[in-house]
Design a protein around this motif. Structure first.
Motif, PDB file in Angstrom:
ATOM      1  N   GLY A   3      12.513  -2.123  10.787  1.00  0.00           N
ATOM      2  CA  GLY A   3      11.481  -1.717   9.860  1.00  0.00           C
ATOM      3  C   GLY A   3      10.806  -0.433  10.290  1.00  0.00           C
ATOM      4  O   GLY A   3      11.329   0.333  11.112  1.00  0.00           O
ATOM      5  N   PHE A   4       9.636  -0.199   9.733  1.00  0.00           N
ATOM      6  CA  PHE A   4       8.872   1.011  10.021  1.00  0.00           C
ATOM      7  C   PHE A   4       7.424   0.594  10.238  1.00  0.00           C
ATOM      8  O   PHE A   4       6.826  -0.074   9.390  1.00  0.00           O
ATOM      9  N   LYS A  24      -0.147   1.366  -0.141  1.00  0.00           N
ATOM     10  CA  LYS A  24       0.486   0.200  -0.768  1.00  0.00           C
ATOM     11  C   LYS A  24       0.924   0.527  -2.191  1.00  0.00           C
ATOM     12  O   LYS A  24       2.016   0.114  -2.624  1.00  0.00           O
ATOM     13  N   GLU A  25       0.092   1.254  -2.911  1.00  0.00           N
ATOM     14  CA  GLU A  25       0.446   1.651  -4.275  1.00  0.00           C
ATOM     15  C   GLU A  25       1.671   2.553  -4.270  1.00  0.00           C
ATOM     16  O   GLU A  25       2.588   2.392  -5.085  1.00  0.00           O
ATOM     17  N   TRP A  26       1.726   3.494  -3.334  1.00  0.00           N
ATOM     18  CA  TRP A  26       2.857   4.408  -3.195  1.00  0.00           C
ATOM     19  C   TRP A  26       4.141   3.645  -2.870  1.00  0.00           C
ATOM     20  O   TRP A  26       5.195   3.903  -3.438  1.00  0.00           O
ATOM     21  N   MET A  27       4.026   2.678  -1.946  1.00  0.00           N
ATOM     22  CA  MET A  27       5.181   1.855  -1.572  1.00  0.00           C
ATOM     23  C   MET A  27       5.692   1.053  -2.769  1.00  0.00           C
ATOM     24  O   MET A  27       6.905   0.963  -3.015  1.00  0.00           O
ATOM     25  N   GLU A  33       9.675  -2.511   0.334  1.00  0.00           N
ATOM     26  CA  GLU A  33       9.076  -3.752   0.814  1.00  0.00           C
ATOM     27  C   GLU A  33       8.135  -3.466   1.972  1.00  0.00           C
ATOM     28  O   GLU A  33       8.488  -2.736   2.902  1.00  0.00           O
ATOM     29  N   PHE A  34       6.950  -4.056   1.909  1.00  0.00           N
ATOM     30  CA  PHE A  34       5.986  -3.855   2.988  1.00  0.00           C
ATOM     31  C   PHE A  34       5.188  -5.130   3.224  1.00  0.00           C
ATOM     32  O   PHE A  34       5.154  -6.035   2.384  1.00  0.00           O
ATOM     33  N   THR A  35       4.582  -5.187   4.386  1.00  0.00           N
ATOM     34  CA  THR A  35       3.634  -6.241   4.703  1.00  0.00           C
ATOM     35  C   THR A  35       2.397  -5.591   5.297  1.00  0.00           C
ATOM     36  O   THR A  35       2.495  -4.527   5.918  1.00  0.00           O
ATOM     37  N   GLU A  36       1.257  -6.199   5.097  1.00  0.00           N
ATOM     38  CA  GLU A  36      -0.014  -5.596   5.497  1.00  0.00           C
ATOM     39  C   GLU A  36      -0.747  -6.516   6.467  1.00  0.00           C
ATOM     40  O   GLU A  36      -0.764  -7.738   6.306  1.00  0.00           O
ATOM     41  N   THR A  37      -1.369  -5.924   7.476  1.00  0.00           N
ATOM     42  CA  THR A  37      -2.198  -6.694   8.395  1.00  0.00           C
ATOM     43  C   THR A  37      -3.327  -5.805   8.902  1.00  0.00           C
ATOM     44  O   THR A  37      -3.429  -4.634   8.507  1.00  0.00           O
ATOM     45  N   VAL A  91       8.261  -2.171   5.857  1.00  0.00           N
ATOM     46  CA  VAL A  91       7.223  -1.294   6.379  1.00  0.00           C
ATOM     47  C   VAL A  91       6.032  -2.190   6.727  1.00  0.00           C
ATOM     48  O   VAL A  91       5.541  -2.935   5.877  1.00  0.00           O
ATOM     49  N   VAL A  92       5.592  -2.136   7.963  1.00  0.00           N
ATOM     50  CA  VAL A  92       4.432  -2.903   8.390  1.00  0.00           C
ATOM     51  C   VAL A  92       3.240  -1.951   8.432  1.00  0.00           C
ATOM     52  O   VAL A  92       3.221  -0.999   9.212  1.00  0.00           O
TER      53      VAL A  92
END
Length: 213
Positions: A3-4, A24-27, A33-37, A91-92
């Motif tokens: 990932g990135f 997040k909107e851009w992704m 695919e992304f995850t957020e923390t 993408v994290v």
């Protein structure tokens, strides 16, 4: 495929939440695919540690206790969120990471940078951000924004010289790790800040993600 790992850094009131939402909107628009923390936090245990770190207590936290709690929460976040996201090829996006510890506990508190580095290696192994977006703003401006949001937490109540040292350490790291960092001048208009972030994403992230994910 790997990932990135994208981290967002900055002092209070710098606009990190705005940056995260824009990213997040851009992704999403690009079907990435992304995850957020966030840090400290991101898991149930890490959020409990966050509460210990930011709440007002009758008992003062020593600087070393604060440092160790930061890394304890980070260990949980890495185990439950960051490493699984990377393994899944996502993408994290992480709102603050270890650069914040160097800035706040190292720059702000004056703790030994080598001690921070030792904990960094212990907890993270070789994991480091692929890119860091630093939302840079004058501490006077940032804290005025923070006060406008409501009651200040334990760290937000530090004196201005603390935040000046935090900012200085962030900027120092942006020079030392120039390939990792992108500095956003976050004191201007919202439109200007958004344009800076989008430019960084288009210039640095789009091609790298395409090649890796």
């Amino acid at each position: 495929m790997s990932g990135f790992f994208l981290t967002i850094e900055g002092c209070e009131g710098a606009g990190k939440s705005t940056a995260v939402n824009l990213i997040k909107e851009w992704m999403s628009e690009k079907g990435i695919e992304f995850t957020e923390t966030r840090e400290p936090g991101g898991t149930r245990v890490a959020e409990d540690i966050r509460s210990l770190l930011l709440s007002h207590h009758g008992e003062a936290l020593s600087d070393t206790t604060e440092l160790l709690l930061m890394f304890a929460a980070r260990s949980q976040n890495l185990f439950h969120n960051i490493e699984p996201g990377m393994t899944a090829g996502k993408v994290v996006i992480c709102d603050r990471f270890t650069d914040a510890t160097y800035a706040y506990q190292g720059g702000g508190r004056g703790l030994d940078q080598q001690q921070i580095s030792t904990l960094e290696n212990l907890v993270q192994g070789s994991r480091r951000p692929d890119m860091t977006i630093l939302m840079d703003v004058d501490p006077e401006v940032g804290m005025a924004r923070a006060r406008g949001r409501g009651e200040l937490d334990r760290i937000e109540q530090e004196k201005m010289d603390f935040f000046e040292r935090v900012r200085e350490e962030y900027l120092n790291r942006s020079k030392v790790f120039s390939e990792q960092y992108e500095v956003i001048h976050a004191g201007g208009s919202l439109d200007n800040v958004k344009q800076q972030i989008l430019s960084v994403l288009d210039r640095r992230l789009a091609s790298r993600i395409k090649g890796r994910i």
